[in-house]
Design a protein around this motif. Sequence first.
Motif, short mmCIF file in Angstrom:
data_model
loop_
_atom_site.label_atom_id
_atom_site.label_comp_id
_atom_site.label_asym_id
_atom_site.label_seq_id
_atom_site.Cartn_x
_atom_site.Cartn_y
_atom_site.Cartn_z
N SER A 195 37.77 38.43 29.20
CA SER A 195 37.63 37.06 29.70
C SER A 195 36.83 36.21 28.74
N ALA A 196 37.31 34.99 28.51
CA ALA A 196 36.58 34.03 27.69
C ALA A 196 35.64 33.20 28.54
N ALA A 197 35.87 33.16 29.85
CA ALA A 197 35.03 32.38 30.76
C ALA A 197 35.08 33.02 32.14
N SER A 198 34.11 32.67 32.97
CA SER A 198 34.16 33.14 34.35
C SER A 198 35.36 32.49 35.04
N ARG A 199 35.86 33.17 36.04
CA ARG A 199 37.06 32.73 36.79
C ARG A 199 38.33 32.86 35.97
N ALA A 200 38.31 33.61 34.90
CA ALA A 200 39.56 33.91 34.20
C ALA A 200 40.44 34.75 35.11
N SER A 218 38.12 41.88 39.70
CA SER A 218 38.75 42.28 40.96
C SER A 218 40.26 42.30 40.79
N VAL A 219 40.89 43.23 41.44
CA VAL A 219 42.34 43.38 41.36
C VAL A 219 42.90 43.44 42.77
N ARG A 220 43.84 42.55 43.07
CA ARG A 220 44.57 42.58 44.35
C ARG A 220 46.02 42.95 44.07
N PHE A 221 46.51 43.93 44.79
CA PHE A 221 47.88 44.38 44.58
C PHE A 221 48.82 43.75 45.60
N LYS A 222 50.01 43.48 45.12
CA LYS A 222 51.07 42.90 45.96
C LYS A 222 52.22 43.89 46.04
N THR A 223 52.63 44.22 47.23
CA THR A 223 53.76 45.12 47.40
C THR A 223 55.07 44.36 47.24
N ALA A 224 56.10 45.07 46.83
CA ALA A 224 57.42 44.46 46.67
C ALA A 224 57.95 44.02 48.03
N LEU A 249 41.65 33.92 29.36
CA LEU A 249 41.49 35.22 28.71
C LEU A 249 41.34 35.03 27.21
N SER A 250 40.45 35.82 26.59
CA SER A 250 40.32 35.78 25.13
C SER A 250 41.21 36.82 24.47
N GLU A 251 41.59 37.84 25.21
CA GLU A 251 42.48 38.88 24.69
C GLU A 251 43.33 39.41 25.82
N GLN A 252 44.61 39.62 25.54
CA GLN A 252 45.49 40.21 26.54
C GLN A 252 46.54 41.06 25.83
N TRP A 253 46.70 42.27 26.30
CA TRP A 253 47.69 43.17 25.71
C TRP A 253 48.09 44.19 26.76
N THR A 254 49.37 44.50 26.80
CA THR A 254 49.87 45.60 27.60
C THR A 254 51.06 46.19 26.86
N GLY A 255 51.16 47.51 26.86
CA GLY A 255 52.25 48.11 26.10
C GLY A 255 52.33 49.60 26.30
N GLY A 256 53.27 50.20 25.57
CA GLY A 256 53.51 51.62 25.65
C GLY A 256 52.64 52.39 24.68
N GLU A 257 53.23 53.41 24.07
CA GLU A 257 52.50 54.35 23.22
C GLU A 257 51.54 53.63 22.27
N CYS A 258 50.26 54.05 22.30
CA CYS A 258 49.26 53.47 21.41
C CYS A 258 48.24 54.56 21.05
N VAL A 307 44.65 39.64 38.91
CA VAL A 307 43.40 40.06 38.30
C VAL A 307 42.49 38.85 38.15
N GLU A 308 41.24 38.96 38.62
CA GLU A 308 40.29 37.86 38.54
C GLU A 308 38.97 38.36 37.97
#
Length: 272
Positions: free
Chosen positions: A159-164, A75-81, A196-205, A100-101
Amino acid sequence: MSGSHTVYRKAVGGNWADWWLAWPLVQRVAVGDVLHNLDGRVRTAGALSDRGIGFALRPGLPHRDFLYDAQGTVSVRFKTAGAAMDGFASLAVADLGAAVEFTKSKSALVVFTGMVERGVENHPALAAELLRLSWDTWDDSLLAVTQVVTARSGTLMTSAASRASAEVRLQAGAGQAQLGLADLAAGASILRAQGLSEQWTGGECTPFFRVVRLKKPWFRAAKADYEPRQPGRGAGPVPVPPVLLEEALDDPGAVLEEVGPEEQPGFDPSGE
């Protein structure tokens, strides 16, 4: 490879099930790269240009954004500025962001935006050139990258576990009224992560690519019929038999084969 790789491969199945996956996602892959695949191990081995092979690229083919949230187990909850919202511990009031949950372990959130596919335009010419090299330095343990899909930006969480969970700061200036999963890859940064067991965010890939090799049965038959491939002691170079070059140009599929992802290290057919 890690269990995260298996979770990721399962997440990007479907249209991408028969593609190789760049792993980790910081790995850059380009059309014309050469890989050496021996005894279940794949390593980089230069590029076709290093071996004197040039090629033209066909025009880029755009693809739709890839948005995957594990069939609703993320699930994803968005927050406005400028808004203060419960459940956000790392984002400032002025930040635009998302929480993110995960409700299950071994789940994935995968987002790629700005995806474009590029590949070798003239496969018959490539088949003939690789055939020429096979008379000297190329064999069926070498792979050539012939297609890649690039993404302008991407985000991956497993996710490595529930509730990550994780908190993500989004790029300032995103359209706050229509925030969606695609915004998680546009200049996003992960501020906090738990479980989390893996996390990545980035540009050109380059998340997806395809490779080819000389067909093993064809290669063995050619060696048996036309040995010696390399010049003997004191002899001049042995030319490639013209009939083989004609076969490559007329029917590249008779000479080259696409190598499926089941031969990529870390492939798990069970998806577990």
